[in-house]
Design a protein around this motif. Sequence first.
Motif, PDB file in Angstrom:
ATOM      1  N   LEU A   1       0.813  -1.216   0.000  1.00 54.86           N
ATOM      2  CA  LEU A   1       0.000   0.000   0.000  1.00 54.86           C
ATOM      3  C   LEU A   1       0.846   1.266   0.000  1.00 54.86           C
ATOM      4  O   LEU A   1       0.314   2.371  -0.067  1.00 54.86           O
ATOM      5  N   GLY A   2       2.171   1.101   0.121  1.00 47.84           N
ATOM      6  CA  GLY A   2       3.066   2.247   0.017  1.00 47.84           C
ATOM      7  C   GLY A   2       3.427   2.909   1.330  1.00 47.84           C
ATOM      8  O   GLY A   2       3.946   4.031   1.332  1.00 47.84           O
ATOM      9  N   PHE A   3       3.191   2.249   2.464  1.00 45.07           N
ATOM     10  CA  PHE A   3       3.562   2.829   3.755  1.00 45.07           C
ATOM     11  C   PHE A   3       5.086   2.842   3.907  1.00 45.07           C
ATOM     12  O   PHE A   3       5.770   1.952   3.385  1.00 45.07           O
ATOM     13  N   PRO A   4       5.634   3.831   4.611  1.00 45.49           N
ATOM     14  CA  PRO A   4       7.089   3.832   4.878  1.00 45.49           C
ATOM     15  C   PRO A   4       7.486   2.569   5.635  1.00 45.49           C
ATOM     16  O   PRO A   4       6.721   2.056   6.454  1.00 45.49           O
ATOM     17  N   ILE A   5       8.697   2.110   5.382  1.00 49.45           N
ATOM     18  CA  ILE A   5       9.131   0.832   5.932  1.00 49.45           C
ATOM     19  C   ILE A   5       9.133   0.841   7.456  1.00 49.45           C
ATOM     20  O   ILE A   5       8.798  -0.172   8.104  1.00 49.45           O
ATOM     21  N   PHE A   6       9.469   1.971   8.098  1.00 54.73           N
ATOM     22  CA  PHE A   6       9.503   1.982   9.560  1.00 54.73           C
ATOM     23  C   PHE A   6       8.089   1.828  10.136  1.00 54.73           C
ATOM     24  O   PHE A   6       7.893   1.160  11.155  1.00 54.73           O
ATOM     25  N   LEU A   7       7.088   2.404   9.468  1.00 48.22           N
ATOM     26  CA  LEU A   7       5.709   2.247   9.920  1.00 48.22           C
ATOM     27  C   LEU A   7       5.217   0.822   9.708  1.00 48.22           C
ATOM     28  O   LEU A   7       4.464   0.286  10.530  1.00 48.22           O
ATOM     29  N   VAL A   8       5.655   0.205   8.610  1.00 47.67           N
ATOM     30  CA  VAL A   8       5.294  -1.184   8.343  1.00 47.67           C
ATOM     31  C   VAL A   8       5.773  -2.086   9.480  1.00 47.67           C
ATOM     32  O   VAL A   8       5.021  -2.899  10.031  1.00 47.67           O
ATOM     33  N   LEU A   9       7.043  -1.937   9.834  1.00 48.58           N
ATOM     34  CA  LEU A   9       7.634  -2.785  10.872  1.00 48.58           C
ATOM     35  C   LEU A   9       7.057  -2.471  12.250  1.00 48.58           C
ATOM     36  O   LEU A   9       6.795  -3.379  13.052  1.00 48.58           O
ATOM     37  N   LEU A  10       6.857  -1.190  12.536  1.00 50.33           N
ATOM     38  CA  LEU A  10       6.322  -0.804  13.842  1.00 50.33           C
ATOM     39  C   LEU A  10       4.881  -1.276  14.005  1.00 50.33           C
ATOM     40  O   LEU A  10       4.497  -1.771  15.081  1.00 50.33           O
ATOM     41  N   ALA A  11       4.077  -1.142  12.953  1.00 53.62           N
ATOM     42  CA  ALA A  11       2.687  -1.597  13.024  1.00 53.62           C
ATOM     43  C   ALA A  11       2.609  -3.095  13.255  1.00 53.62           C
ATOM     44  O   ALA A  11       1.777  -3.579  14.038  1.00 53.62           O
ATOM     45  N   ALA A  12       3.478  -3.850  12.582  1.00 52.45           N
ATOM     46  CA  ALA A  12       3.485  -5.300  12.776  1.00 52.45           C
ATOM     47  C   ALA A  12       3.868  -5.657  14.208  1.00 52.45           C
ATOM     48  O   ALA A  12       3.254  -6.533  14.837  1.00 52.45           O
ATOM     49  N   ALA A  13       4.867  -4.969  14.751  1.00 48.23           N
ATOM     50  CA  ALA A  13       5.317  -5.260  16.122  1.00 48.23           C
ATOM     51  C   ALA A  13       4.235  -4.910  17.138  1.00 48.23           C
ATOM     52  O   ALA A  13       3.959  -5.683  18.071  1.00 48.23           O
TER      53      ALA A  13
ATOM     54  N   LEU B   1       2.255  -7.599  19.585  1.00 43.52           N
ATOM     55  CA  LEU B   1       2.333  -7.494  21.040  1.00 43.52           C
ATOM     56  C   LEU B   1       0.961  -7.262  21.671  1.00 43.52           C
ATOM     57  O   LEU B   1       0.600  -7.886  22.683  1.00 43.52           O
ATOM     58  N   ALA B   2       0.179  -6.357  21.086  1.00 44.60           N
ATOM     59  CA  ALA B   2      -1.102  -5.988  21.686  1.00 44.60           C
ATOM     60  C   ALA B   2      -2.184  -7.040  21.460  1.00 44.60           C
ATOM     61  O   ALA B   2      -3.043  -7.246  22.328  1.00 44.60           O
ATOM     62  N   GLY B   3      -2.133  -7.692  20.310  1.00 43.74           N
ATOM     63  CA  GLY B   3      -3.236  -8.586  19.969  1.00 43.74           C
ATOM     64  C   GLY B   3      -2.985 -10.061  20.159  1.00 43.74           C
ATOM     65  O   GLY B   3      -3.943 -10.839  20.278  1.00 43.74           O
ATOM     66  N   PHE B   4      -1.720 -10.489  20.195  1.00 41.12           N
ATOM     67  CA  PHE B   4      -1.453 -11.927  20.190  1.00 41.12           C
ATOM     68  C   PHE B   4      -0.505 -12.387  21.305  1.00 41.12           C
ATOM     69  O   PHE B   4      -0.225 -13.572  21.407  1.00 41.12           O
ATOM     70  N   MET B   5       0.012 -11.448  22.109  1.00 38.75           N
ATOM     71  CA  MET B   5       0.983 -11.838  23.138  1.00 38.75           C
ATOM     72  C   MET B   5       0.599 -11.250  24.484  1.00 38.75           C
ATOM     73  O   MET B   5       0.134 -10.106  24.560  1.00 38.75           O
ATOM     74  N   ASP B   6       0.801 -12.023  25.526  1.00 39.31           N
ATOM     75  CA  ASP B   6       0.555 -11.553  26.881  1.00 39.31           C
ATOM     76  C   ASP B   6       1.833 -10.933  27.430  1.00 39.31           C
ATOM     77  O   ASP B   6       2.543 -11.512  28.257  1.00 39.31           O
ATOM     78  N   MET B   7       2.133  -9.722  26.913  1.00 39.50           N
ATOM     79  CA  MET B   7       3.387  -9.060  27.262  1.00 39.50           C
ATOM     80  C   MET B   7       3.153  -7.556  27.271  1.00 39.50           C
ATOM     81  O   MET B   7       2.459  -7.028  26.400  1.00 39.50           O
ATOM     82  N   PRO B   8       3.685  -6.825  28.237  1.00 37.91           N
ATOM     83  CA  PRO B   8       3.465  -5.372  28.287  1.00 37.91           C
ATOM     84  C   PRO B   8       4.139  -4.664  27.115  1.00 37.91           C
ATOM     85  O   PRO B   8       5.180  -5.100  26.613  1.00 37.91           O
ATOM     86  N   LEU B   9       3.527  -3.553  26.714  1.00 42.26           N
ATOM     87  CA  LEU B   9       4.083  -2.784  25.596  1.00 42.26           C
ATOM     88  C   LEU B   9       5.422  -2.138  25.945  1.00 42.26           C
ATOM     89  O   LEU B   9       6.125  -1.655  25.059  1.00 42.26           O
ATOM     90  N   ALA B  10       5.762  -2.135  27.234  1.00 35.45           N
ATOM     91  CA  ALA B  10       7.077  -1.606  27.626  1.00 35.45           C
ATOM     92  C   ALA B  10       8.205  -2.397  26.969  1.00 35.45           C
ATOM     93  O   ALA B  10       9.293  -1.856  26.735  1.00 35.45           O
ATOM     94  N   ALA B  11       7.938  -3.661  26.651  1.00 41.41           N
ATOM     95  CA  ALA B  11       8.954  -4.468  25.965  1.00 41.41           C
ATOM     96  C   ALA B  11       9.279  -3.892  24.593  1.00 41.41           C
ATOM     97  O   ALA B  11      10.422  -3.953  24.135  1.00 41.41           O
ATOM     98  N   LEU B  12       8.268  -3.303  23.955  1.00 45.70           N
ATOM     99  CA  LEU B  12       8.504  -2.666  22.648  1.00 45.70           C
ATOM    100  C   LEU B  12       9.419  -1.459  22.811  1.00 45.70           C
ATOM    101  O   LEU B  12      10.357  -1.270  22.028  1.00 45.70           O
ATOM    102  N   HIS B  13       9.159  -0.648  23.833  1.00 42.53           N
ATOM    103  CA  HIS B  13      10.002   0.532  24.069  1.00 42.53           C
ATOM    104  C   HIS B  13      11.455   0.115  24.321  1.00 42.53           C
ATOM    105  O   HIS B  13      12.392   0.728  23.813  1.00 42.53           O
ATOM    106  N   GLN B  14      11.625  -0.913  25.130  1.00 45.26           N
ATOM    107  CA  GLN B  14      12.973  -1.379  25.449  1.00 45.26           C
ATOM    108  C   GLN B  14      13.719  -1.820  24.203  1.00 45.26           C
ATOM    109  O   GLN B  14      14.915  -1.532  24.038  1.00 45.26           O
ATOM    110  N   ASN B  15      13.036  -2.514  23.305  1.00 44.32           N
ATOM    111  CA  ASN B  15      13.692  -2.973  22.083  1.00 44.32           C
ATOM    112  C   ASN B  15      13.955  -1.829  21.112  1.00 44.32           C
ATOM    113  O   ASN B  15      14.990  -1.810  20.443  1.00 44.32           O
ATOM    114  N   LEU B  16      13.036  -0.885  21.027  1.00 46.80           N
ATOM    115  CA  LEU B  16      13.234   0.257  20.130  1.00 46.80           C
ATOM    116  C   LEU B  16      14.469   1.053  20.516  1.00 46.80           C
ATOM    117  O   LEU B  16      15.318   1.380  19.678  1.00 46.80           O
TER     118      LEU B  16
END
Length: 425
Positions: free
Chosen positions: A15-27, A31-46
Amino acid sequence: MALALGILPVALLLLGFPIFLVLLAAAVTALAGFMDMPLAALHQNLFGAIDAYTLLAVPFFIFAGELMGRGSVAGRLVGFVQAAVGPVRGSLALTTVGSSALFGAISGVSAATVATIGRAMLPALRRAGYPETFSAGMLTAVGAIDIVIPPSVAMIVYGVAAQQSVPRLYAAGILPGLLLALLLGAYVAWFARRHGIAGGGRFSWPALRAATLRGLGALGAPAIILGGIYGGVFSPTEAAAVACLYAIVVSRFFYRELAWRDILDAAGSTAVFTGQILLIVACAAAYSWLLTVHQVPAALAQWLGALQVAPWQLLLAINALLLLVGCVLDPISAILLLSPLLVPIATAAGIDPVHFGIIVTVNLSIGLFTPPFGVNIFIAQSVLRLPLAQIYRGIVPFLGVYLVALLLITYIPSISLAGVRWLVP
């Protein structure tokens, strides 16, 4: 989970989204929909992804290249190569190839070489009678050498993504980069001979000495960078910082071409470009972490092992994949996206990860001038005012040259690994 990590990124990319948005949206979706893990884990990895000492070399090398590209460095390099080539038939085309390789050893950014060397050489190529289609294809394609010849920003990113030594990658890139320049030089010399294009002026030692002295400041940059790294004086990151200081001294005080305002402008451009790169690095690291957590690379390696695919067949398939990906993604994004998947597979097949890094880099260098999204094509069209149709027709033979080099580099590992054995203890 397959929806979040597989289908969603592909759909957003199409659809032409920037690559960083593609990867961030997938992550975020995973995390939010399929894993029982706090979103703080995303911040730590970023933030953890860009908290890497090696990545400091990226803005330093970009800044050094920006400074050296804003003055007369390109013209001085062209003068030196042209004086060395002398009366050989096709000397201007050979000068273009040689100057691009030398400028790549300073900047490490392909687009800068296309714009800088292209502006210096295009008028002379026209006056010498080179066909416009040939000139357009050559100026668009030869700049791709720059991400293979060290210091290469793409190799730094691969080193971080694949956890490989940047000095080893730089050492491995020297001979493949020279091989590319040699094959391109052989082709343009053959083209000039076939079309009866005259050579340059008579070779003269005094002229070569004068051109060398005139370009000494520019020629010193790669010598200091690579000599310092392999002489054990400093690390690649420290070498990048030294390159910045050297570029400032040469541009401001030695050549006296840049004012302090120009240096600040170069710093601003560097900050913007570096921000774009690090944003992709951070989002790709979060996405790669999720792939690793769900053992996707291990599962792929196990699946390929069960198929009992020979290493040469695996490399052929990976080359085909990378060539296709290079058509739609820039090298940095492609390296960050695919390295977590492909490096474990290649390692399991017995392929040296440093050699594999050179294969990846050469593959993605081809994507820089391959339609539809090759960055060098847009640079040549906008900066050099070359028609798009001529560029597309002109790059075809150069694409063939790069593919020959890719096959040699892929199936003769010593082309890459010899430099590692010679230069890295």
